[in-house]
Structure formats: structure tokens, C-alpha cells
Design an enzyme around this catalytic site. Structure first.
Site, mmCIF file in Angstrom:
data_model
loop_
_atom_site.group_PDB
_atom_site.id
_atom_site.type_symbol
_atom_site.label_atom_id
_atom_site.label_comp_id
_atom_site.label_asym_id
_atom_site.label_seq_id
_atom_site.Cartn_x
_atom_site.Cartn_y
_atom_site.Cartn_z
ATOM 1 N N CYS A 40 -2.668 -2.666 6.109
ATOM 2 C CA CYS A 40 -2.873 -1.389 6.821
ATOM 3 C C CYS A 40 -4.266 -1.338 7.436
ATOM 4 C CB CYS A 40 -2.632 -0.192 5.898
ATOM 5 S SG CYS A 40 -3.751 -0.099 4.507
ATOM 6 N N HIS A 81 -5.668 -5.823 2.899
ATOM 7 C CA HIS A 81 -4.703 -4.740 3.101
ATOM 8 C C HIS A 81 -4.221 -4.791 4.544
ATOM 9 C CE1 HIS A 81 -5.656 -2.233 -0.613
ATOM 10 N NE2 HIS A 81 -6.390 -3.328 -0.705
ATOM 11 N N CYS A 94 0.851 -1.196 0.000
ATOM 12 C CA CYS A 94 0.000 0.000 0.000
ATOM 13 C C CYS A 94 0.886 1.245 0.000
ATOM 14 C CB CYS A 94 -0.881 -0.064 1.241
ATOM 15 S SG CYS A 94 -1.246 1.496 1.989
ATOM 16 N N GLU A 95 0.615 2.165 -0.924
ATOM 17 C CA GLU A 95 1.501 3.326 -1.037
ATOM 18 C C GLU A 95 1.248 4.359 0.058
ATOM 19 O OE1 GLU A 95 0.808 4.889 -4.947
ATOM 20 O OE2 GLU A 95 -0.787 6.237 -4.287
ATOM 21 N N HIS A 96 0.190 4.169 0.828
ATOM 22 C CA HIS A 96 -0.082 5.122 1.912
ATOM 23 C C HIS A 96 0.598 4.742 3.216
ATOM 24 C CE1 HIS A 96 -3.698 5.549 -0.785
ATOM 25 N NE2 HIS A 96 -3.139 6.738 -0.827
ATOM 26 N N HIS A 97 0.860 3.449 3.390
ATOM 27 C CA HIS A 97 1.475 3.003 4.638
ATOM 28 C C HIS A 97 2.729 2.149 4.435
ATOM 29 C CE1 HIS A 97 -2.775 3.786 5.793
ATOM 30 N NE2 HIS A 97 -2.223 4.224 6.900
ATOM 31 N N GLN A 135 -5.055 -0.340 -4.759
ATOM 32 C CA GLN A 135 -5.589 -1.514 -5.462
ATOM 33 C C GLN A 135 -6.328 -1.139 -6.746
ATOM 34 O OE1 GLN A 135 -7.446 -4.492 -2.953
ATOM 35 N NE2 GLN A 135 -8.748 -5.138 -4.662
HETATM 36 ZN ZN LIG Z 1 -2.739 1.755 3.510
#
Ligand SMILES: [Zn+2]
Length: 230
Positions: free
Chosen positions: A192, A190, A121-124, A162
Site C-alpha cells: 500500500c 507494504h 495490510c488491513e487498511h487496504h 505490522q
Molecule cells: Zn495499508
């Protein structure tokens, strides 16, 4: 207005701070946001630099880098980022695909299902784990089956959302196979969501890409029946 206590939260994204956005996952484009100079540094230099910075992160966390168990971690993480889990950022790692003539005149859909997906995941920067199911109807040429898995893996080996992963796989197959008739379904967990934050360990996220004949109800239903009827 009260001033933010920390300077860390002052960068605004769509007018919101990172804290205000929280775990809302916003994707901005179907192209992976890469800078023009993304590959000016070669892999060896990237590994060296990431190693240095990851060591700093560990040091800030208070870890003792002289401990035998930890001393090699910055190098291992740097190599893993560049050579493995984020190797799909570099177009030079894109799988080469050979097409074959559709000699059998097979004109039904071909479904490659339960393709293992490991992404991040590119956010976490924590894993996304799941399955991809891909189908196409040949327009005269066919692709080696394992190449479909490789294409999925290539786009998975990037910091991802995704939705983008699903569309990138779909568009790539359309362009390689020169057909509009492509379907992609990704069903993934995910970490995260499951290992932190809301800590929901049972939910999964499903995203789909349907184009050409797969836009028609009947074709789509047939595809889904292969995927979900075990
Ligand atoms: Zn994430």
C-alpha cells in the site's frame, strides 16, 4: 460547515473521516478485532457469500463476468481469502506445537532468521511482504524449528498491521515456550506504500518485540548481530 458530498465519507473514526485519516495506519489493539460471531458461518458458506459480493464489486467496476478469463475470479478470490491468505483468523488453523526437552542443555539463544512473511495490510487489503527474525532462550523446553515458521505464518494470514503481527508472534512464543526471553523483528515492504499512494518502492518498515533477557542491551545486540551480519 460544508456538508460532505458523499455519504461514503461520513463514518467517523476517532472523530475523523476515512478521507481525513488517509494513509495513516492506526492500529487499535494487539488482538485482531474479531466479532464474537466470527466463526458462526462455516468456511463453505463464507466462500459462497464472498464469491457473490466479490462478483458484485467486479460488476460495479464494469468488468464483463461472462469473459472466460474473469468468470472464475470471484470463486478463486473467495477461496483464497478463506482457505489461504486469511485462514489465520480462525483459531482452529493455529499450528499444533509439540515441545521437546532441552536434552543438550543448550542455554544460549536460538535464532530463526529470514522467515518469509506474506501478510495483508488491513487498511487496504494489499500485501505486506518481508522477513521475520525470531529468537528465544529455552527455559527447559524447545520447539521444532519449522513450528516457528508456522506460527509466523499463522498470524501473518490475517488482515494485519505490522506492529500487531510482531506482538502476536512474540506473545504466542512466550506462552508456548514458557519463557520471557523472546525477540521478534519484522522487516517488511507494504504494497500500500510501494504500489499506490506515496509509491515509495525502497522503504521498508521494521518492528520489534523484546522481552525478558532481550530487554538487556547485550542480548539484544547479539541477536541483531546474527540477523544483520549476513
Ligand atoms: Zn495499508
Amino acid at each position: 460547515m460544508k456538508q460532505k458530498e458523499t455519504s461514503l465519507n461520513t463514518r467517523l473514526i476517532n472523530g475523523l473521516t476515512v478521507e481525513e485519516i488517509g494513509d495513516e495506519h492506526i492500529g487499535t489493539s494487539y488482538e485482531t478485532p474479531l466479532r464474537e460471531d466470527a466463526f458462526d458461518l462455516d468456511d463453505e458458506l463464507k466462500i459462497e457469500l464472498i464469491q457473490k459480493h466479490f462478483k458484485e464489486i467486479m460488476q460495479i467496476l464494469g468488468l464483463d463476468l461472462t469473459d472466460d478469463s474473469l468468470s472464475g475470479t470471484p470463486e478463486r478470490v473467495a477461496k483464497m481469502y478463506v482457505k489461504e491468505v486469511f485462514s489465520g483468523l480462525n483459531p482452529k488453523n493455529k499450528p499444533e506445537v509439540k515441545l521437546f526437552d532441552n536434552k543438550y542443555d543448550y542455554n544460549q539463544m536460538l535464532v530463526e532468521k529470514d522467515i518469509t512473511v506474506f501478510s495483508n495490510c488491513e487498511h487496504h487489503f494489499v500485501p505486506i511482504i518481508g522477513k521475520a527474525h525470531v529468537a528465544y532462550i529455552s527455559s527447559g523446553q524447545v520447539i521444532g524449528l519449522s513450528k516457528i515458521n508456522r506460527i509466523v505464518q499463522y498470524f501473518a494470514k490475517r488482515p494485519q498491521v505490522q506492529e500487531r503481527l510482531t506482538v502476536q508472534i512474540g506473545n504466542e512464543l512466550k506462552s508456548i515456550l514458557q519463557t520471557e526471553d523472546v525477540a521478534v523483528l519484522v522487516d517488511a515492504e507494504h504494497l500500500c506504500v510501494s504500489s499506490r499512494g506515496i509509491q515509495d518502492t525502497t522503504s521498508s518498515t521494521v518492528t520489534s518485540f523484546y522481552s525478558g533477557k532481550f530487554d538487556q542491551d547485550e542480548t539484544r545486540k547479539e541477536f541483531l548481530s546474527y540477523v544483520y551480519n549476513k
